[in-house]
Motif scaffolding. Structure first.
Motif, PDB file in Angstrom:
ATOM      1  N   GLY A  20       0.783  -1.225   0.000  1.00  0.00           N
ATOM      2  CA  GLY A  20       0.000   0.000   0.000  1.00  0.00           C
ATOM      3  C   GLY A  20       0.820   1.283   0.000  1.00  0.00           C
ATOM      4  O   GLY A  20       0.270   2.373   0.044  1.00  0.00           O
ATOM      5  N   ARG A  21       2.145   1.157  -0.044  1.00  0.00           N
ATOM      6  CA  ARG A  21       3.010   2.339  -0.088  1.00  0.00           C
ATOM      7  C   ARG A  21       3.076   2.876  -1.513  1.00  0.00           C
ATOM      8  O   ARG A  21       3.185   2.115  -2.461  1.00  0.00           O
ATOM      9  CB  ARG A  21       4.411   1.993   0.410  1.00  0.00           C
ATOM     10  CG  ARG A  21       4.423   1.613   1.882  1.00  0.00           C
ATOM     11  CD  ARG A  21       5.793   1.232   2.351  1.00  0.00           C
ATOM     12  NE  ARG A  21       6.703   2.361   2.161  1.00  0.00           N
ATOM     13  CZ  ARG A  21       8.003   2.324   2.419  1.00  0.00           C
ATOM     14  NH1 ARG A  21       8.549   1.207   2.860  1.00  0.00           N
ATOM     15  NH2 ARG A  21       8.752   3.375   2.231  1.00  0.00           N
ATOM     16  N   THR A  22       3.014   4.198  -1.648  1.00  0.00           N
ATOM     17  CA  THR A  22       3.071   4.833  -2.954  1.00  0.00           C
ATOM     18  C   THR A  22       4.415   5.518  -3.125  1.00  0.00           C
ATOM     19  O   THR A  22       4.918   6.160  -2.208  1.00  0.00           O
ATOM     20  CB  THR A  22       1.943   5.873  -3.107  1.00  0.00           C
ATOM     21  OG1 THR A  22       0.694   5.210  -2.927  1.00  0.00           O
ATOM     22  CG2 THR A  22       1.963   6.527  -4.468  1.00  0.00           C
ATOM     23  N   ARG A  23       5.003   5.353  -4.295  1.00  0.00           N
ATOM     24  CA  ARG A  23       6.262   6.010  -4.622  1.00  0.00           C
ATOM     25  C   ARG A  23       6.195   6.508  -6.063  1.00  0.00           C
ATOM     26  O   ARG A  23       5.337   6.088  -6.835  1.00  0.00           O
ATOM     27  CB  ARG A  23       7.441   5.058  -4.452  1.00  0.00           C
ATOM     28  CG  ARG A  23       7.455   3.933  -5.480  1.00  0.00           C
ATOM     29  CD  ARG A  23       8.643   3.005  -5.281  1.00  0.00           C
ATOM     30  NE  ARG A  23       8.827   2.104  -6.396  1.00  0.00           N
ATOM     31  CZ  ARG A  23       8.104   1.029  -6.644  1.00  0.00           C
ATOM     32  NH1 ARG A  23       7.108   0.713  -5.828  1.00  0.00           N
ATOM     33  NH2 ARG A  23       8.345   0.265  -7.682  1.00  0.00           N
ATOM     34  N   MET A  24       7.079   7.415  -6.415  1.00  0.00           N
ATOM     35  CA  MET A  24       7.153   7.915  -7.776  1.00  0.00           C
ATOM     36  C   MET A  24       8.172   7.086  -8.541  1.00  0.00           C
ATOM     37  O   MET A  24       9.227   6.730  -8.017  1.00  0.00           O
ATOM     38  CB  MET A  24       7.547   9.392  -7.799  1.00  0.00           C
ATOM     39  CG  MET A  24       6.524  10.297  -7.148  1.00  0.00           C
ATOM     40  SD  MET A  24       4.875  10.183  -7.853  1.00  0.00           S
ATOM     41  CE  MET A  24       5.121  10.962  -9.434  1.00  0.00           C
ATOM     42  N   GLU A  25       7.835   6.753  -9.788  1.00  0.00           N
ATOM     43  CA  GLU A  25       8.712   5.942 -10.613  1.00  0.00           C
ATOM     44  C   GLU A  25       8.868   6.616 -11.967  1.00  0.00           C
ATOM     45  O   GLU A  25       7.898   7.092 -12.556  1.00  0.00           O
ATOM     46  CB  GLU A  25       8.096   4.555 -10.781  1.00  0.00           C
ATOM     47  CG  GLU A  25       8.959   3.573 -11.523  1.00  0.00           C
ATOM     48  CD  GLU A  25       8.344   2.181 -11.516  1.00  0.00           C
ATOM     49  OE1 GLU A  25       7.814   1.782 -12.564  1.00  0.00           O
ATOM     50  OE2 GLU A  25       8.379   1.521 -10.467  1.00  0.00           O
ATOM     51  N   ALA A  26      10.101   6.661 -12.474  1.00  0.00           N
ATOM     52  CA  ALA A  26      10.379   7.270 -13.772  1.00  0.00           C
ATOM     53  C   ALA A  26      10.093   6.257 -14.875  1.00  0.00           C
ATOM     54  O   ALA A  26      10.463   5.086 -14.772  1.00  0.00           O
ATOM     55  CB  ALA A  26      11.827   7.724 -13.853  1.00  0.00           C
ATOM     56  N   ARG A  27       9.437   6.710 -15.917  1.00  0.00           N
ATOM     57  CA  ARG A  27       9.182   5.876 -17.103  1.00  0.00           C
ATOM     58  C   ARG A  27       9.765   6.587 -18.306  1.00  0.00           C
ATOM     59  O   ARG A  27       9.491   7.759 -18.539  1.00  0.00           O
ATOM     60  CB  ARG A  27       7.680   5.672 -17.323  1.00  0.00           C
ATOM     61  CG  ARG A  27       6.967   4.982 -16.187  1.00  0.00           C
ATOM     62  CD  ARG A  27       7.068   3.478 -16.325  1.00  0.00           C
ATOM     63  NE  ARG A  27       6.581   2.789 -15.149  1.00  0.00           N
ATOM     64  CZ  ARG A  27       5.370   2.275 -15.024  1.00  0.00           C
ATOM     65  NH1 ARG A  27       4.499   2.387 -15.987  1.00  0.00           N
ATOM     66  NH2 ARG A  27       5.039   1.648 -13.910  1.00  0.00           N
ATOM     67  N   TRP A  28      10.566   5.885 -19.078  1.00  0.00           N
ATOM     68  CA  TRP A  28      11.189   6.455 -20.268  1.00  0.00           C
ATOM     69  C   TRP A  28      10.497   5.928 -21.509  1.00  0.00           C
ATOM     70  O   TRP A  28      10.165   4.752 -21.602  1.00  0.00           O
ATOM     71  CB  TRP A  28      12.668   6.093 -20.318  1.00  0.00           C
ATOM     72  CG  TRP A  28      13.488   6.804 -19.297  1.00  0.00           C
ATOM     73  CD1 TRP A  28      13.784   6.357 -18.046  1.00  0.00           C
ATOM     74  CD2 TRP A  28      14.050   8.101 -19.411  1.00  0.00           C
ATOM     75  NE1 TRP A  28      14.532   7.309 -17.378  1.00  0.00           N
ATOM     76  CE2 TRP A  28      14.724   8.378 -18.200  1.00  0.00           C
ATOM     77  CE3 TRP A  28      14.090   9.063 -20.428  1.00  0.00           C
ATOM     78  CZ2 TRP A  28      15.400   9.571 -17.986  1.00  0.00           C
ATOM     79  CZ3 TRP A  28      14.769  10.242 -20.204  1.00  0.00           C
ATOM     80  CH2 TRP A  28      15.410  10.482 -18.999  1.00  0.00           C
ATOM     81  N   SER A  29      10.276   6.823 -22.464  1.00  0.00           N
ATOM     82  CA  SER A  29       9.716   6.418 -23.751  1.00  0.00           C
ATOM     83  C   SER A  29      10.344   7.271 -24.836  1.00  0.00           C
ATOM     84  O   SER A  29      10.949   8.310 -24.565  1.00  0.00           O
ATOM     85  CB  SER A  29       8.197   6.583 -23.760  1.00  0.00           C
ATOM     86  OG  SER A  29       7.861   7.937 -23.561  1.00  0.00           O
ATOM     87  N   VAL A  30      10.222   6.843 -26.074  1.00  0.00           N
ATOM     88  CA  VAL A  30      10.775   7.589 -27.196  1.00  0.00           C
ATOM     89  C   VAL A  30       9.717   8.561 -27.687  1.00  0.00           C
ATOM     90  O   VAL A  30       8.571   8.179 -27.931  1.00  0.00           O
ATOM     91  CB  VAL A  30      11.207   6.627 -28.327  1.00  0.00           C
ATOM     92  CG1 VAL A  30      11.724   7.403 -29.523  1.00  0.00           C
ATOM     93  CG2 VAL A  30      12.251   5.671 -27.807  1.00  0.00           C
ATOM     94  N   ALA A  31      10.075   9.816 -27.818  1.00  0.00           N
ATOM     95  CA  ALA A  31       9.135  10.886 -28.171  1.00  0.00           C
ATOM     96  C   ALA A  31       8.462  10.625 -29.510  1.00  0.00           C
ATOM     97  O   ALA A  31       7.271  10.860 -29.666  1.00  0.00           O
ATOM     98  CB  ALA A  31       9.845  12.224 -28.193  1.00  0.00           C
ATOM     99  N   THR A  32       9.185  10.107 -30.513  1.00  0.00           N
ATOM    100  CA  THR A  32       8.589   9.894 -31.823  1.00  0.00           C
ATOM    101  C   THR A  32       7.495   8.835 -31.774  1.00  0.00           C
ATOM    102  O   THR A  32       6.514   8.929 -32.482  1.00  0.00           O
ATOM    103  CB  THR A  32       9.643   9.511 -32.862  1.00  0.00           C
ATOM    104  OG1 THR A  32      10.365   8.379 -32.393  1.00  0.00           O
ATOM    105  CG2 THR A  32      10.607  10.648 -33.124  1.00  0.00           C
ATOM    106  N   ALA A  33       7.634   7.838 -30.912  1.00  0.00           N
ATOM    107  CA  ALA A  33       6.604   6.802 -30.778  1.00  0.00           C
ATOM    108  C   ALA A  33       5.337   7.403 -30.198  1.00  0.00           C
ATOM    109  O   ALA A  33       4.226   7.094 -30.635  1.00  0.00           O
ATOM    110  CB  ALA A  33       7.102   5.654 -29.906  1.00  0.00           C
TER     111      ALA A  33
END
Length: 41
Positions: A22-35
């Motif tokens: 039940g703990r919430t944390r922030m997670e980074a997600r990387w994606s390619v801008a053109t997609a």
């Protein structure tokens, strides 16, 4: 310097993730801008 558009550059977004306890944390997600642009079109 001249202006130019970058293609295939990674874009970082932050999302809230809740784990099994039940703990919430922030997670980074990387994606390619053109997609992302291709899907939006």
């Amino acid at each position: 310097m001249s202006k130019h558009t970058m293609t295939s550059a990674p874009v970082c977004t932050w999302v809230a993730v809740t784990d099994a306890t039940g703990r919430t944390r922030m997670e980074a997600r990387w994606s390619v801008a053109t997609a992302a642009q291709t899907q939006a079109a």
